[in-house]
Design a protein around this motif. Structure first.
Motif, mmCIF file in Angstrom:
data_model
loop_
_atom_site.group_PDB
_atom_site.id
_atom_site.type_symbol
_atom_site.label_atom_id
_atom_site.label_comp_id
_atom_site.label_asym_id
_atom_site.label_seq_id
_atom_site.Cartn_x
_atom_site.Cartn_y
_atom_site.Cartn_z
ATOM 1 N N LYS A 1 -10.742 -0.911 -1.048
ATOM 2 C CA LYS A 1 -10.585 -1.250 -2.467
ATOM 3 C C LYS A 1 -9.834 -2.594 -2.614
ATOM 4 N N LYS B 1 -8.380 3.058 0.278
ATOM 5 C CA LYS B 1 -7.411 2.145 -0.342
ATOM 6 C C LYS B 1 -7.586 0.726 0.208
ATOM 7 N N GLU C 1 -1.668 7.848 4.527
ATOM 8 C CA GLU C 1 -1.762 7.381 3.129
ATOM 9 C C GLU C 1 -1.709 5.860 3.036
ATOM 10 N N THR C 2 -1.364 5.198 4.131
ATOM 11 C CA THR C 2 -1.181 3.741 4.063
ATOM 12 C C THR C 2 -2.118 2.990 5.028
ATOM 13 N N ASN D 1 -5.435 4.531 5.438
ATOM 14 C CA ASN D 1 -6.135 4.934 4.220
ATOM 15 C C ASN D 1 -7.358 4.029 3.973
ATOM 16 N N ILE E 1 0.828 -1.204 0.000
ATOM 17 C CA ILE E 1 0.000 0.000 0.000
ATOM 18 C C ILE E 1 0.866 1.261 0.000
#
Ligand code: ADP
Length: 499
Positions: free
Chosen positions: A68, A65, A58-59, A62, A51
């Motif tokens: 998804k 993400k 952001e990781t 997240n 990721i």
């Protein structure tokens, strides 16, 4: 039954969850960042997705993400572990909306318990004593004064939506009430996005005890006994045990009340009710709606795999046990092995040259690292957990001694020696412990350093959040300035800590 689970976490807990899935014949999906690519959770999972390498936001934090990936990999459930997104109701909501099972309580329950003021009132309702304090949030200095005068100093101002030991201010006298209120509100706003605070009586040198419970979607809730987690540093647990010092009767009475509270909430999945204990009085502190770091000590004394039970109930099955089947057998102790300087508690990075895990009957070592592993300081400093069991507490201590003789982690600074020192103190052996045990413990220079860290931390923190416009650095000693710099470095790292 669930067939494929994404583990939205890293470190030892990701490994722990993967192992439970394997036991249940459930496929696993790991997520990892570039620095974590060597980690054991990546190797053990059936599938693993990178990721990226950005910040935690952001990781591992997240949400979109992660969901998804879960969809792409056709997962039917997500286990959040502890820390990171485990108490994030928005995450739970989005997971459920995506028709994926969230392995944890409902978002509504997470929201309710995330507000410590609401949690206090639910506990009171079922007859669990709470620490004397304000009924609701405290906004103004006038309100704070009225509450403080009523309950008496010292008091503690706490962020209503707080966690991780942040946003707590101890106030010893009326003179520092205003600055502490401002400070606590600023920290609350900066860290938790909500400036609401409340006041409690500050209980001096309390002991920390907690009750593990779990509920299914058929209205069954059981408790799995108690734990003591009084040995802490910077309000974070370091050594935990099961059972606590409560008598069997006290344990059952408290456990029953906790189950009543959980039923009242319609609680499904695992949770922990935390309490402070002082002079024979038990006070409710908070409920953690997730699996906890210290869950293995409960597993060792009950013989029940808590993560397996979490997955079962999330998949719509009934709990495998009824209350009468829960028996507390013997004594278990967990030592958190951290890559950190034992004096400053600053995380340490580096390459593990050699790791030798103890392999002794009734000893468990939960980890995600191994010889030649590169430990980064981007995340929490927890390397592993040494868990020992004995027929009595003394037997468990004896087994811990044996285990520490074998446990070797070289090439990186750890707190292994610190644990060995604690193990040999008379206080630990005789169980004369409290949450300020480490400050009180025998390592003298550490105490001095701790004091300075506290002072420096206060300045640095207020400066950072702008509660004090300009810190008068000339009032800080040379040594404090040095520690202040260390602290600044540490608080930067702390933002990425996951527990
Ligand atoms: P967090 O959610 O940030 O972890 P908690 O409310 O669980 O905060 O408190 C963490 C620790 O802070 C407790 O284990 C205890 O050591 C200390 N603490 C919290 N409230 C009080 C209090 N009223 N009196 C004394 N110590 C407290």
């Amino acid at each position: 039954m669930l067939k494929k689970i994404l583990i939205a976490n890293r470190g030892e807990i990701a490994v722990r969850i993967i192992r439970a899935c394997k036991l249940m014949n459930i496929k696993t999906v790991a997520i990892f960042t570039v620095v974590d690519s060597q980690s054991l959770h990546v190797k053990l999972a059936d599938e693993a997705y990178c990721i990226g390498s950005g910040s935690v936001n952001e990781t591992y934090l997240n949400i979109d993400k992660i969901i998804k990936i879960a969809k792409k990999a056709k997962c039917d459930a997500i286990h959040p572990g502890y820390g990171f997104l485990s108490e994030n109701s928005e995450f739970a909501r989005k997971v459920i909306k995506s028709k994926i099972v969230f392995i944890g309580p409902s978002p509504e329950v997470i929201d309710l318990l995330g507000d410590k003021v609401k949690a206090r009132s639910i506990a009171s309702k079922v007859g669990i004593p709470v620490v004397p304090g304000s009924k609701g949030y405290v906004e103004t200095l006038e309100e704070a004064k009225t509450v403080a005068e009523k309950i008496g100093y010292p008091i503690i101002i706490k962020a209503a939506f707080g966690g991780g030991g942040k946003g707590m201010e101890i106030v010893n006298s009326p003179e520092t009430l205003e600055i502490s209120l401002l400070g606590a509100q600023s920290v609350a706003e900066n860290f938790f996005g909500n400036k609401s605070v409340f006041i409690e009586k500050y209980i001096e040198s309390p002991r920390h005890i907690e009750i593990q419970f779990i509920g299914d979607s058929y209205g069954n809730v059981i408790h799995l006994g108690d734990r003591e987690c009084s040995i802490q540093r910077s309000h974070q647990k370091l050594i935990e045990e099961a059972p606590s010092f409560l008598t069997e009767q006290e344990r059952n009475e408290l456990g029953e009340k906790v189950c009543k509270m959980a039923k009242e909430l319609g609680y499904v999945n695992a949770g922990t009710a935390e309490f402070l204990y002082k002079d024979g009085q038990i006070y409710f502190n908070e409920v953690n709606p997730r699996i906890q770091v210290e869950h293995p000590v409960t597993e060792m004394v009950t013989g029940i795999d808590l993560v397996v039970e979490q997955i079962r109930v999330a998949g719509g099955l009934k709990l495998s046990y009824v209350q009468d089947e829960i028996k507390i057998n013997g004594s278990a102790i967990e030592f958190r092995i951290n890559a950190e300087d034992p004096k400053t508690f600053l995380p340490k990075s580096g390459k593990i040259e050699q790791l030798i895990a103890p392999s002794i009957y009734h000893v468990r070592f939960d980890t995600f690292v191994f010889s030649s592993y590169n430990v980064s300081n981007e995340y929490d400093s927890l390397l592993g957990k040494l868990i020992v069991w004995g027929k009595t507490r003394n037997d468990a201590i004896e087994r811990a001694r044996l285990a520490f003789k074998e446990l070797t982690i070289s090439g990186i600074t750890t707190n292994i020696d610190f644990h060995k020192t604690i193990l040999e103190t008379k206080e630990f052996q005789e169980r004369i412990v409290s949450t300020d045990f480490i400050e009180k413990a025998s390592i003298k220079e550490k105490i001095e350093e701790n004091e300075e860290i506290k002072v420096a931390a206060l300045y640095a923190f207020y400066e950072k959040i702008g509660a004090i416009k300009r810190v008068k650095t000339e009032t800080i000693s040379e040594k404090q300035r040095r520690i202040l710099n260390l602290w600044k470095q540490r608080s930067k790292l702390e933002q990425t800590r996951n527990i």
